[in-house]
Design an enzyme around this catalytic site. Structure first.
Site, PDB file in Angstrom:
ATOM      1  N   ASP A  29       0.826  -1.206   0.000  1.00  0.00           N
ATOM      2  CA  ASP A  29       0.000   0.000   0.000  1.00  0.00           C
ATOM      3  C   ASP A  29       0.864   1.261   0.000  1.00  0.00           C
ATOM      4  O   ASP A  29       1.952   1.279   0.579  1.00  0.00           O
ATOM      5  CB  ASP A  29      -0.876  -0.046   1.263  1.00  0.00           C
ATOM      6  CG  ASP A  29      -2.141   0.769   1.091  1.00  0.00           C
ATOM      7  OD1 ASP A  29      -2.392   1.264  -0.026  1.00  0.00           O
ATOM      8  OD2 ASP A  29      -2.875   0.921   2.079  1.00  0.00           O
ATOM      9  N   ASN A  77     -10.437  -3.208  -6.406  1.00  0.00           N
ATOM     10  CA  ASN A  77      -9.622  -2.257  -7.174  1.00  0.00           C
ATOM     11  C   ASN A  77     -10.205  -1.909  -8.553  1.00  0.00           C
ATOM     12  O   ASN A  77      -9.790  -0.933  -9.179  1.00  0.00           O
ATOM     13  CB  ASN A  77      -8.186  -2.768  -7.346  1.00  0.00           C
ATOM     14  CG  ASN A  77      -7.345  -2.652  -6.089  1.00  0.00           C
ATOM     15  OD1 ASN A  77      -6.400  -3.406  -5.879  1.00  0.00           O
ATOM     16  ND2 ASN A  77      -7.675  -1.703  -5.216  1.00  0.00           N
TER      17      ASN A  77
END
Ligand code: FPP
Length: 249
Positions: A29, A77
């Site tokens: 991340d 996503n």
């Protein structure tokens, strides 16, 4: 691609070989934030993130860690801007094509987990080729979670098992943890001992929900593109300080 192969190539002296995690998983991340801080478009963070992942893979191999799993693209996503999704799909495809030879030379076995059928056909072809070409490689098992969601993985395992029960080939009392695991995308891959998440968020984000039942979690504020060997060394030191009890006292 840049790597820091010369730096910390051998296991640092303060780490104990026998206490290393066998399997490390990573939630990569912070690529977008890293790019923003440098005044660059988000996609540059993903490009840089590939270099970080590549070096971590080599580092795991150098230090004798037998499996690395990376969360490259979650089922959520797809909700990102279309151009970013397209860029990521193209990036995965390009990286696979460019890195296959090196993975073969370095004896890496690559595999993908997730709902792969929903990925662009050209990417699926590259995935199949890389998995087939490296399937007998032994130095490290590198698993890439792509279009992966832990809940979806559990649901598809339940459906497959229910169908077997309905067809009369399986009895409900035969459903054990082992049988359940054999229906997950990760069948045949041992559970991670250590999950590392970069950029400070303290969540699993639908990653390896079943598999992380007893895994240790390490969270760092460092953004993924800056997660280098020194950061990994720090994570492993923290892991080695922990006492793993698996429910025992
Ligand atoms: C999260 O950062 C990162 C991703 C969704 C993509 C990660 C993918 C790679 C590093 C490429 C891996 C490639 C292969 C072939 C395995 P973010 O965009 O959520 O960052 P932010 O939280 O700062 O916005």
């Amino acid at each position: 691609m840049t790597t820091q192969h010369s730096e910390l190539q051998y296991l640092p002296a303060d780490l104990q070989q026998e206490l290393l995690p066998q399997h490390v998983a990573v939630i990569m991340d912070g690529n977008g934030r890293w790019a923003k801080r440098q005044g660059l478009p988000r996609i540059m963070g993903h490009k840089r993130g590939v270099d970080t992942l590549k070096d971590l893979l080599r580092c795991c191999k150098d230090w004798g860690i037998k499996a690395l799993t990376a969360y490259a693209f979650s089922t959520e996503n797809w909700k990102r801007p279309q151009e970013e999704v397209e860029f990521l799909m193209g990036l995965f495809q390009r990286v696979l094509r460019q890195e296959l030879r090196e993975m073969v030379e370095e004896n890496v076995q690559i595999q993908f987990v997730g709902n792969l059928k929903a990925l662009p056909t050209a990417l699926q072809a590259e995935i199949s080729r890389s998995m087939e070409t490296t399937k007998n490689n032994q130095s490290i098992k590198f698993t890439v979670a792509t279009n992966y969601g832990g809940r979806q993985e559990i649901l598809q395992a339940c459906r497959a098992i229910a169908q077997k029960v309905q067809a009369g080939v399986l009895k409900p009392e035969e459903i054990s943890e082992e049988l359940f695991e054999s229906h997950l995308y990760t069948a045949g891959i041992a559970d991670p001992d250590l999950l590392i998440r970069t950029s400070g968020e303290m969540r699993l984000s639908n990653f390896l929900l079943w598999q992380m039942a007893y895994g240790e979690i390490y969270i760092t504020d460092t953004l993924w593109p800056d997660f280098d060997r020194k950061e990994f060394h720090r994570a492993l030191c923290a892991y080695q300080q922990r006492e793993r009890r698996f429910g025992k006292i």
